[in-house]
Design a protein around this motif. Structure first.
Motif, short mmCIF file in Angstrom:
data_model
loop_
_atom_site.label_atom_id
_atom_site.label_comp_id
_atom_site.label_asym_id
_atom_site.label_seq_id
_atom_site.Cartn_x
_atom_site.Cartn_y
_atom_site.Cartn_z
N VAL A 83 0.91 -1.26 -0.14
CA VAL A 83 0.02 -0.04 0.12
C VAL A 83 0.89 1.38 0.10
O VAL A 83 1.71 1.44 0.85
N ARG A 84 1.02 2.13 -0.98
CA ARG A 84 1.43 3.46 -1.19
C ARG A 84 0.91 4.33 -0.60
O ARG A 84 -0.44 4.57 -0.47
N ASP A 113 -9.40 -0.40 1.95
CA ASP A 113 -10.19 -1.35 2.32
C ASP A 113 -10.40 -2.40 1.10
O ASP A 113 -10.96 -1.88 0.12
N TYR A 114 -9.94 -3.39 1.24
CA TYR A 114 -10.10 -4.71 0.36
C TYR A 114 -11.19 -5.64 0.76
O TYR A 114 -11.23 -6.16 1.79
N LEU A 153 -6.17 -2.22 5.40
CA LEU A 153 -4.65 -2.14 5.33
C LEU A 153 -4.33 -0.62 5.24
O LEU A 153 -4.78 0.13 4.62
N VAL A 154 -3.36 -0.15 5.68
CA VAL A 154 -2.71 1.05 5.94
C VAL A 154 -1.35 0.95 5.02
O VAL A 154 -0.84 0.13 4.67
N VAL A 155 -0.90 2.32 4.85
CA VAL A 155 0.33 2.44 4.05
C VAL A 155 1.55 1.69 4.65
O VAL A 155 1.74 1.54 5.59
N GLN A 165 -10.15 3.16 -1.94
CA GLN A 165 -9.07 3.85 -1.17
C GLN A 165 -9.55 5.04 -0.44
O GLN A 165 -10.51 5.78 -0.38
N GLN A 166 -8.85 5.42 0.87
CA GLN A 166 -9.14 6.47 1.89
C GLN A 166 -8.23 7.25 1.61
O GLN A 166 -6.96 7.09 1.90
#
Length: 149
Positions: free
Chosen positions: A49-50, A62-63, A97-99, A137-138
């Motif tokens: 995650v970028r 969020d997948y 998931l976070v960066v 994407q957030q």
């Protein structure tokens, strides 16, 4: 979706969609699933995650995964293996998931690097195109968007 599997497991155990953190142990398990004495090249891709997409600052993803996502991922791996004649495996994460988090680990092995790189690239592209996993994407500004729908 199947969360079973462990380090040193065979392809049937590592080719899955899971909420498990994809850490180095998972990466080693995916690589071990494709390793063989005749393979001088093992290529592994880790999708991370970028913090940026198209100039917008991303905070997290969020997948969402369809209940059949593991079965589809297994079929994609079988198809790529049959098409290339090489050993391939992958694990895809879903959830929040976070960066910096790893979303996908995909590996291919071959006698030589060129074939392993090509097979791994093909595997990743097929996973993105065929496995029913969707990404939201957030952004830092509070907005969000679904990608690839």
């Amino acid at each position: 979706m199947d969360d079973a599997g462990s380090a040193g497991a065979g392809p049937a155990e590592v080719v899955r969609v899971t909420q498990e953190v994809l850490d180095d142990a998972v990466g080693r398990a995916v690589e071990a699933a494709v390793a063989a004495p005749e393979c001088g090249a093992v290529v592994t891709f880790r999708g991370v995650v970028r913090d940026d997409d198209g100039g917008r600052d991303v905070v997290s993803l969020d997948y969402e995964a369809h209940p059949d996502a593991t079965a589809v991922l297994q079929e994609v791996c079988r198809a790529v293996a049959a098409e290339t004649g090489l050993r391939v495996a992958a694990t895809h994460r879903y959830g929040h998931l976070v960066v910096g988090d790893v979303a996908l680990v995909a590996s291919a092995s071959a006698g030589h690097r060129k074939e392993a790189f090509e097979a791994c690239s093909l595997l990743v592209e097929r996973i993105k195109a065929e496995v029913p996993i969707w990404k939201k994407q957030q952004f830092t500004d509070g907005e969000s968007e679904w990608v690839g729908l």
